[in-house]
Design a protein around this motif. Structure first.
Motif, short mmCIF file in Angstrom:
data_model
loop_
_atom_site.label_atom_id
_atom_site.label_comp_id
_atom_site.label_asym_id
_atom_site.label_seq_id
_atom_site.Cartn_x
_atom_site.Cartn_y
_atom_site.Cartn_z
N VAL A 58 0.85 -1.19 0.00
CA VAL A 58 0.00 0.00 0.00
C VAL A 58 0.89 1.24 0.00
CG1 VAL A 58 -1.75 1.29 1.29
CG2 VAL A 58 -1.83 -1.22 1.23
N LYS A 59 0.57 2.17 -0.89
CA LYS A 59 1.31 3.44 -0.95
C LYS A 59 0.58 4.47 -0.09
CE LYS A 59 1.37 5.81 -4.87
NZ LYS A 59 1.77 6.26 -6.23
N VAL A 60 1.32 5.14 0.79
CA VAL A 60 0.74 6.14 1.69
C VAL A 60 1.23 7.52 1.26
CG1 VAL A 60 0.56 6.94 4.08
CG2 VAL A 60 0.59 4.48 3.56
N ILE A 61 0.28 8.44 1.04
CA ILE A 61 0.56 9.73 0.42
C ILE A 61 0.00 10.86 1.28
CG2 ILE A 61 0.15 11.14 -1.65
CD1 ILE A 61 -0.53 8.41 -3.06
N TYR A 74 5.67 3.01 2.08
CA TYR A 74 4.88 1.87 1.66
C TYR A 74 4.57 1.00 2.89
CZ TYR A 74 6.48 3.04 -3.06
OH TYR A 74 6.75 3.69 -4.24
N VAL A 75 3.39 0.42 2.91
CA VAL A 75 3.05 -0.56 3.95
C VAL A 75 3.09 -1.93 3.29
CG1 VAL A 75 1.42 -1.24 5.73
CG2 VAL A 75 1.52 1.15 5.00
N GLY A 78 2.99 -7.91 6.88
CA GLY A 78 3.49 -7.96 8.24
C GLY A 78 3.53 -6.60 8.92
N GLU A 79 3.02 -5.56 8.22
CA GLU A 79 3.08 -4.20 8.76
C GLU A 79 1.69 -3.59 8.84
OE1 GLU A 79 7.46 -3.20 6.75
OE2 GLU A 79 5.69 -2.05 6.15
N THR A 80 1.62 -2.44 9.52
CA THR A 80 0.41 -1.63 9.54
C THR A 80 0.80 -0.19 9.28
OG1 THR A 80 -1.62 -1.13 10.76
CG2 THR A 80 0.43 -1.13 12.03
N CYS A 81 -0.18 0.70 9.24
CA CYS A 81 0.05 2.09 8.85
C CYS A 81 0.19 2.98 10.09
CB CYS A 81 -1.10 2.58 7.98
SG CYS A 81 -0.97 4.32 7.50
N ALA A 82 1.37 3.58 10.26
CA ALA A 82 1.64 4.41 11.43
C ALA A 82 0.73 5.64 11.47
CB ALA A 82 3.11 4.84 11.44
N MET A 83 0.50 6.27 10.31
CA MET A 83 -0.34 7.47 10.29
C MET A 83 -1.78 7.14 10.67
SD MET A 83 1.40 10.19 9.67
CE MET A 83 0.08 11.32 9.26
N SER A 84 -2.24 5.96 10.29
CA SER A 84 -3.59 5.54 10.68
C SER A 84 -3.68 5.37 12.19
CB SER A 84 -3.96 4.22 9.99
OG SER A 84 -3.93 4.36 8.59
N LEU A 85 -2.66 4.74 12.78
CA LEU A 85 -2.62 4.58 14.23
C LEU A 85 -2.63 5.94 14.93
CD1 LEU A 85 0.09 1.77 14.53
CD2 LEU A 85 -2.34 1.53 15.05
N THR A 86 -1.83 6.87 14.41
CA THR A 86 -1.73 8.20 15.02
C THR A 86 -3.07 8.92 14.98
OG1 THR A 86 0.60 8.40 14.41
CG2 THR A 86 -0.58 10.44 14.89
#
Length: 214
Positions: A58-61, A74-75, A78-86
């Motif tokens: 996943v590309k995060v922009i 990129y996510v 095995g990873e998650t999105c840091a900005m989503s968590l924040t």
């Protein structure tokens, strides 16, 4: 038929070992498939789920007031999105756009459990490690902008793209690269042609084959 979540966690999130945490994930996580090009979340939207990526990338922009886009990271599996968590922990709307680069499979975790699961050491470590990785990538991006020439940035971008897609053939236009690197299509085209002369890449129509190992 949905895959077995125990197998997913064992294969892709092996640091999550706490039995109560795993049982809660199994109870509340929803297995989802997302097609290439689809939005997982958009700027200004309410974040209802946190993605735990199983396959694909996943590309995060980010986007400024003039609608100019900047690639953040990129996510990957095995990873998650840091900005989503924040955003969800601060009860804020999304400040990023997340787009599937290819077909993506993931576990969607309702945001209601983000705070509750912080009581589990494994989940806290997973969240903190996510922040650490993204902070290191942010520092790397700042260094790239501040200290590297544009040709070096283009090569590094292509190598990271190749790694995230697990292929040395990248299907995208010069314009798309220019948008991600906050440059112009003319500059990117000139650099790519020079890279082709140096046998670093082979150019096709909306296709770039990376000849140098990442």
């Amino acid at each position: 038929m949905n895959p077995n979540i125990d197998d997913i966690l064992n294969d892709h999130f092996p640091t999550l070992l706490d039995t109560d945490l795993i049982n809660s994930i199994k109870e509340h996580a929803v297995y989802q498939e997302v097609s290439e090009g689809d939005l997982l979340m958009d700027i200004g939207s309410i974040i209802k789920n946190i993605p735990m990526i199983i396959s694909g990338s996943v590309k995060v922009i980010r986007e400024d007031e003039e609608a100019r886009e900047l690639l953040l990271y990129y996510v990957r599996p095995g990873e998650t999105c840091a900005m989503s968590l924040t955003c969800c922990m601060a009860f804020k709307r999304s400040e990023i756009r997340a787009v599937a680069q290819e077909k993506v499979t993931m576990l969607a975790i309702p945001v209601d459990f983000m705070d509750e699961w912080m009581k589990y050491r494994d989940w806290r470590s997973f969240v903190m490690n996510t922040y650490r990785m993204r902070f290191e990538e942010l520092l790397d991006a700042v260094d790239s902008i501040a200290f590297h020439r544009m040709d070096e940035r283009v090569l590094k971008y292509l190598q990271e793209k190749s790694n995230s897609l697990n292929t040395n053939e990248i299907s995208m236009s010069h314009h798309d690269i220019a948008v991600d690197l906050n440059s112009s299509r003319e500059v990117i085209s000139r650099i790519l042609k020079q890279m082709e002369r140096n046998k670093l890449v082979k150019l096709g129509r909306n296709n770039i084959k990376l000849l140098l190992e990442a």
